[in-house]
Design an enzyme around this catalytic site. Structure first.
Site, mmCIF file in Angstrom:
data_model
loop_
_atom_site.group_PDB
_atom_site.id
_atom_site.type_symbol
_atom_site.label_atom_id
_atom_site.label_comp_id
_atom_site.label_asym_id
_atom_site.label_seq_id
_atom_site.Cartn_x
_atom_site.Cartn_y
_atom_site.Cartn_z
ATOM 1 N N HIS A 15 13.011 -0.417 1.021
ATOM 2 C CA HIS A 15 12.136 0.753 1.043
ATOM 3 C C HIS A 15 10.858 0.451 1.813
ATOM 4 O O HIS A 15 10.378 -0.692 1.821
ATOM 5 C CB HIS A 15 11.751 1.178 -0.378
ATOM 6 C CG HIS A 15 12.808 1.934 -1.105
ATOM 7 N ND1 HIS A 15 13.137 3.233 -0.795
ATOM 8 C CD2 HIS A 15 13.605 1.582 -2.135
ATOM 9 C CE1 HIS A 15 14.087 3.646 -1.606
ATOM 10 N NE2 HIS A 15 14.397 2.650 -2.431
ATOM 11 N N ARG B 194 10.855 -3.623 -3.890
ATOM 12 C CA ARG B 194 11.671 -2.885 -2.925
ATOM 13 C C ARG B 194 11.169 -3.078 -1.498
ATOM 14 O O ARG B 194 11.946 -3.063 -0.542
ATOM 15 C CB ARG B 194 11.691 -1.400 -3.276
ATOM 16 C CG ARG B 194 12.184 -1.096 -4.663
ATOM 17 C CD ARG B 194 13.524 -1.726 -4.927
ATOM 18 N NE ARG B 194 14.608 -1.017 -4.263
ATOM 19 C CZ ARG B 194 15.799 -1.544 -3.983
ATOM 20 N NH1 ARG B 194 16.038 -2.807 -4.267
ATOM 21 N NH2 ARG B 194 16.739 -0.825 -3.403
ATOM 22 N N HIS C 138 14.354 3.211 -7.409
ATOM 23 C CA HIS C 138 14.050 2.001 -8.179
ATOM 24 C C HIS C 138 12.601 2.025 -8.674
ATOM 25 O O HIS C 138 12.310 1.690 -9.824
ATOM 26 C CB HIS C 138 14.248 0.752 -7.310
ATOM 27 C CG HIS C 138 15.627 0.187 -7.348
ATOM 28 N ND1 HIS C 138 16.685 0.781 -6.703
ATOM 29 C CD2 HIS C 138 16.124 -0.935 -7.940
ATOM 30 C CE1 HIS C 138 17.771 0.054 -6.897
ATOM 31 N NE2 HIS C 138 17.464 -0.989 -7.645
ATOM 32 N N ASP D 213 7.626 4.984 0.594
ATOM 33 C CA ASP D 213 8.694 5.356 -0.346
ATOM 34 C C ASP D 213 8.331 4.925 -1.759
ATOM 35 O O ASP D 213 8.553 5.652 -2.729
ATOM 36 C CB ASP D 213 10.010 4.659 0.029
ATOM 37 C CG ASP D 213 10.492 4.950 1.432
ATOM 38 O OD1 ASP D 213 10.164 6.020 1.961
ATOM 39 O OD2 ASP D 213 11.203 4.092 1.995
#
Length: 248
Positions: A201, A195, A162, A205
């Site tokens: 995440h 995220r 994403h 990340d």
């Protein structure tokens, strides 16, 4: 009869040959797997759970949870979806023009065509190799997007796809509309932080996802089809700006 059999066999194999590299939306890529830099080649290892880096991941995870009941948390949940109109809801305000197929077809076509280059091809190698568990799995707590959890459980967390999509989108939109680059890049940054807020995440990340997004945009600029569509998008941007100026 033999000719028909050969044609049938060719048509049966052709889609696999063309699309074997493309796991999602096979017609919406510019690149093939061999075209993009192996994400393992330039990313560091995911943080060890005993490291100071992971302590920061945990701190950011707690920050993300604290944001979930706010307006920012609601935006994070919206950012998680790639339903029709996601580009409009995510970037139109920052871009300064409606990013819909009706209003900006060339720009939308460009961005939607590169989405899986950034989100799938560019992240796949590291995701599959490390298969890092997601924060909601590690801490055994619900995420802000429970409906997404089954799919996320079988997909590696590092790096964030994403985030790579959001950052790559922001970079290209900034090139198309440099007058709005500050707002666009801020929105691209926030798209990744969403995220963390969702618990999908870790911060590391997301940080790695931005590196991957930048790398894939650099590679896309060497692709002739991308160059052609980018030039078309820039011409459309000039028309949008003139139309807006004429209304003032």
């Amino acid at each position: 009869m033999r000719k028909h059999l050969l044609l049938f066999l060719l048509l049966s194999v052709l889609p696999v040959t063309l699309f074997a590299d493309h796991l999602t939306a096979p017609d919406r890529y510019f690149l093939n797997a061999g075209d993009v830099l192996d994400s393992r080649a330039f990313l560091s290892l995911p943080p060890d759970t005993a490291s100071a880096h992971f302590a920061y991941d945990r701190e950011q995870y707690d920050w993300g949870k604290s944001m979930r009941d706010s307006e920012r948390g609601q935006q994070a949940v919206t950012d998680a979806s790639y339903a029709d109109g996601w580009l409009d809801s995510a970037f139109s305000d920052a871009f300064g023009f409606k990013l819909t197929r009706e209003n900006a077809p060339a720009i939308c076509d460009l961005i939607l065509n590169m989405k899986e280059d950034a989100g799938d091809l560019a992240t796949r190698a590291a995701k599959n190799y490390y298969m890092r568990p997601r924060p909601f799995m590690v801490f055994n707590e619900p995420s802000a997007t429970p409906d997404d959890e089954p799919g996320l459980r079988v997909n590696g967390s590092y790096p964030s796809g994403h985030t790579s999509i959001g950052w790559a989108t922001a970079l290209v939109l900034s090139e198309i509309n440099p007058d709005a680059q500050d707002a666009i890049m801020k929105r691209g940054y926030d798209f990744g932080q969403s995220r963390v807020i969702c618990g999908a995440h870790f911060q590391s990340d997301v940080d790695a996802g931005r590196l991957v997004g930048a790398a894939v945009v650099a590679r896309l600029h060497a692709d002739k089809n991308f160059q052609r569509k980018l030039a078309k998008a820039k011409k459309e941007m000039i028309k949008l700006a003139k139309k807006k100026a004429a209304k003032k």
